[in-house]
Design an enzyme around this catalytic site. Structure first.
Site: not given
Length: 304
Positions: A95, A112, A169, A189
């Site tokens: 991200h 996150e 991740h 992605r």
């Protein structure tokens, strides 16, 4: 009229890798639901208020028209609380940070945090990179040599992973996790196992943006879930409360508190709460929780 607590019904999001474990949290949906957005203001993926003064309203509506309940927070709604049910390996992804996201997409970046609610024995997930040289990572991607740089770590119930923007991740098959994140849907992605979407096409990859976003000098550690403050970052905080009988929840330093019950049953403001109940404690409100429950509480502190 009292507006201390705002109870919410989630938005259920179809994912190609989703499962049916959300029924453990009292939600009977499709067997391919991947995410329950418990506290969300994302466009077309919003939580809806249930009960009380704002019954039936979208969370964004309540936030925009009742700023005093959210500590007069300056800016768009900043957080998103969800449950992720990975019935298959999730894509390897990264991200962006706020600067890259705002400059290129006009959105927040995405940091996150995961709290592992359940997982199979001997589970592992992707958390960071073994390789710190971005040029070597690019070469490994070009050659489809993922094991050369992906860092796999052991996972057990109650583990906590802080995932700053830029971290490579991936959640893996069988893991059920609570996630609190910045309110953003930006995901790049790197790899998705050549999976096919409902329309028959492979899922889109974002190699160029990923390589510009990856931060390889990260210092990542797995945290053991415990009561009290678990995550203390400049993006958000995360607490856990284990209540056996009753407890007052009050944090005058928070704009508001995002709460999710992960175990047990109890009573808040005369209403039953149980595993899967999501609610907001509004700014500067003092709430008594009665019962035997475990609650995760995410929030942003007011710096003043």
């Amino acid at each position: 009229m009292e507006k201390k607590v705002i109870f919410l019904h989630p938005y259920f999001d179809y994912k190609i890798w989703g499962g049916n474990k959300l029924k453990e949290f009292g939600y009977l949906g499709s067997e391919i639901i991947g995410e329950a957005l418990m506290i969300s203001t994302l466009n077309d993926k919003e939580s809806t208020v249930i009960f009380g003064f704002f019954d039936g309203k979208k969370l964004s509506n309540v936030f925009e028209n009742n700023k005093e309940l959210f500590g007069n927070f300056n800016g768009p709604y900043p957080l998103l609380t969800k449950i992720i049910d990975a019935n298959d390996d999730l894509s390897v992804q990264v991200h962006p940070d706020n600067d890259y996201a705002m400059k290129n997409f006009g959105k927040l970046g995405k940091t996150e945090c995961w709290y592992i609610l359940d997982c199979p024995p001997n589970s592992k997930l992707v958390y960071g990179s073994k390789e710190k040289d971005i040029n070597k990572i690019k070469k490994y991607i070009d050659n489809n040599e993922w094991d050369k740089f992906l860092n796999y770590v052991d996972v057990k119930k109650g583990d906590v992973f802080y995932v700053p923007s830029g971290t490579i991740h991936a959640i893996t098959k069988g893991i059920l996790t609570y996630e609190i994140q910045q309110s953003s849907d930006l995901t790049f992605r790197l790899f998705d196992y050549n999976r096919i979407e409902k329309d028959g096409n492979k899922r889109e990859l974002h190699i160029k943006d990923s390589l510009k976003t990856i931060k390889v000098n990260d210092n990542l550690i797995v945290i053991n879930g415990h009561d009290g403050l678990i995550i203390d970052s400049d993006i958000f905080k995360l607490d856990r409360y284990t209540i056996r009988d009753k407890k007052i929840i009050f944090n005058p330093n928070a704009y508001w508190l995002e709460c999710l019950v992960i175990e047990g049953e109890g009573i808040v403001e005369g209403r039953l709460i149980k595993k899967g109940t999501a609610f907001i404690i509004t700014h500067n409100s003092k709430i008594e929780i009665i019962g035997n429950v475990q609650v995760l509480v995410g929030y942003i502190e007011n710096p003043l």
